[in-house]
Design an enzyme around this catalytic site. Structure first.
Site, PDB file in Angstrom:
ATOM      1  N   CYS A  58       0.842  -1.193   0.000  1.00  0.00           N
ATOM      2  CA  CYS A  58       0.000   0.000   0.000  1.00  0.00           C
ATOM      3  C   CYS A  58       0.881   1.248   0.000  1.00  0.00           C
ATOM      4  CB  CYS A  58      -0.911   0.010   1.224  1.00  0.00           C
ATOM      5  SG  CYS A  58      -1.988   1.454   1.314  1.00  0.00           S
ATOM      6  N   CYS A  62       0.427   5.214   6.795  1.00  0.00           N
ATOM      7  CA  CYS A  62      -0.200   5.040   8.113  1.00  0.00           C
ATOM      8  C   CYS A  62       0.807   4.376   9.051  1.00  0.00           C
ATOM      9  CB  CYS A  62      -1.450   4.191   8.003  1.00  0.00           C
ATOM     10  SG  CYS A  62      -2.615   4.726   6.723  1.00  0.00           S
ATOM     11  N   CYS A  65       0.321   0.696  10.321  1.00  0.00           N
ATOM     12  CA  CYS A  65      -0.060  -0.377   9.406  1.00  0.00           C
ATOM     13  C   CYS A  65       1.124  -1.120   8.792  1.00  0.00           C
ATOM     14  CB  CYS A  65      -0.922   0.193   8.278  1.00  0.00           C
ATOM     15  SG  CYS A  65      -1.558  -1.096   7.180  1.00  0.00           S
ATOM     16  N   CYS A 102     -16.507  -9.416   6.088  1.00  0.00           N
ATOM     17  CA  CYS A 102     -15.866  -8.171   5.677  1.00  0.00           C
ATOM     18  C   CYS A 102     -14.639  -8.482   4.825  1.00  0.00           C
ATOM     19  CB  CYS A 102     -15.450  -7.359   6.897  1.00  0.00           C
ATOM     20  SG  CYS A 102     -16.801  -7.071   8.070  1.00  0.00           S
ATOM     21  N   CYS A 134     -19.503  -6.523   3.904  1.00  0.00           N
ATOM     22  CA  CYS A 134     -18.842  -5.247   4.182  1.00  0.00           C
ATOM     23  C   CYS A 134     -17.492  -5.262   3.472  1.00  0.00           C
ATOM     24  CB  CYS A 134     -18.646  -5.069   5.689  1.00  0.00           C
ATOM     25  SG  CYS A 134     -17.761  -3.561   6.179  1.00  0.00           S
ATOM     26  N   CYS A 194     -19.760   2.229   8.198  1.00  0.00           N
ATOM     27  CA  CYS A 194     -19.018   1.565   9.272  1.00  0.00           C
ATOM     28  C   CYS A 194     -17.777   2.414   9.501  1.00  0.00           C
ATOM     29  CB  CYS A 194     -18.649   0.141   8.870  1.00  0.00           C
ATOM     30  SG  CYS A 194     -17.626  -0.737  10.085  1.00  0.00           S
ATOM     31  N   ARG A 266     -18.185  -2.393  17.709  1.00  0.00           N
ATOM     32  CA  ARG A 266     -17.409  -3.611  17.464  1.00  0.00           C
ATOM     33  C   ARG A 266     -16.074  -3.577  18.221  1.00  0.00           C
ATOM     34  NH1 ARG A 266     -20.440  -5.929  13.580  1.00  0.00           N
ATOM     35  NH2 ARG A 266     -21.647  -4.515  12.253  1.00  0.00           N
TER      36      ARG A 266
END
Length: 329
Positions: A58, A62, A65, A102, A134, A194, A266
């Protein structure tokens, strides 16, 4: 209390959220549980499964991550999984009690073309299994959101992560406004929003309060709010951060439950380092969903056997959900 949702009007002020968050913990949890029982089955927990359908490489930075191409981690890199592999995972998830499947892909933004068409077909087939579908795919345009809605998508996950003020300390390759624009596109397409955050990244109580304030004043309010505790991963800038005090997580969940009473809250990443009693406190504070399986995207997660034992010990039941076929949308 805050049951009337008035469009264009702040539903709850920052000062109200601060007062809620800073209550004595026992009073806070009592109030949260009181609101929880008004809108939710008190002993029911929705089981979800999160599949990593495209991993690593990616371009975002972040700091939490391990899928970022900027950091050297042990995360496996692979392209979009074949449809059959994903549906096989969804079928296994359903057999193990999950009612929501998801699918996460490590993209900066949703790609057009063949890959997007493959994701749309994944959504259709997951919904045809009778599960909530999701996805979390990065930034999303309004026209792409409409196509996902037409495929029958239940919800789109796009977390704000933290407060607008602390956000630049975590991510520089995407703005807070970028995230809000994606959330706006999702809501406009009629897909459930979400949206939640991560605690334990070095933020302050005020940052957590501001995050909840922002979430509670989204229009519409999110129907699903994942609250994650940072799982430090070696090789990322946050790899050496200490594990969060579980009571901070409890306080965050309870405040979220009061500020957004109708949402499914969640209990997401970070459960592997929590005791049974600490997880029980999170449920008492208003959490009513967990992610099952050995991994949560790339980080360790309690396995199916551990979760089954936990639910049995706490007297909790698996919540089922009714899903409309995409043909009826």
């Amino acid at each position: 209390m805050r049951d009337s949702l008035l469009v264009g009007v702040e539903l709850i002020s920052l000062e109200q959220v601060r007062q809620i968050y800073q209550q004595p913990l026992t009073a806070l949890v009592f109030e949260a549980q009181s609101w929880h029982r008004q809108y939710h089955e008190p002993d029911a927990v929705q089981l979800c499964t999160l599949a990593n359908i495209k991993s690593g490489n990616c371009p975002e930075d972040c700091k939490y991550c391990p899928q970022s191409a900027r950091y050297e981690t042990e995360v496996e890199n692979y392209g979009l999984l074949p449809l059959d592999d994903v549906i096989e995972q969804a079928q296994a998830a359903k057999a193990n009690g999950s009612s929501r499947f998801c699918m996460g892909a490590a993209w900066r933004k949703v790609p057009d073309g063949v890959q997007f068409e493959q994701v749309l077909e994944m959504v259709r087939q997951v919904v045809d299994l009778g599960m909530e579908a999701c996805v979390t795919l990065g930034m999303l345009r309004p026209d792409q959101a409409v196509k996902l809605a037409e495929a029958g998508l239940t919800a789109y996950n796009h977390n704000l992560d933290t407060s607008a003020r602390f956000y630049p300390e975590i991510i520089t390759t995407r703005t807070y406004q970028d995230r809000l624009e994606t959330i706006k596109a999702v809501a406009a397409a009629g897909i459930e929003v979400c949206c939640g955050g991560i605690v334990g990244m070095g933020e302050t109580d005020l940052d957590r309060i501001e995050l909840i304030h922002t979430l509670a004043n989204l229009d519409p309010q999110p129907k699903s709010v994942p609250i994650n505790a940072l799982v430090p991963v070696e090789g990322t800038p946050f790899g050496d951060l200490p594990i969060l005090d579980p009571l901070v997580l409890v306080r965050t969940i309870a405040t979220t439950r009061i500020a957004i009473p109708k949402a499914t809250v969640r209990l997401s990443a970070g459960r592997r380092s929590m005791s049974l009693a600490e997880q029980a406190l999170c449920f008492l504070a208003g959490a009513n969903s967990i992610f099952t399986g050995d991994r949560l995207l790339t980080t360790p997660n309690p396995g199916l056997d551990a979760d089954a034992q936990m639910l049995e010990q706490l007297g909790l039941i698996s919540q089922k959900s009714e899903v409309r076929s995409q043909k009826l949308r």
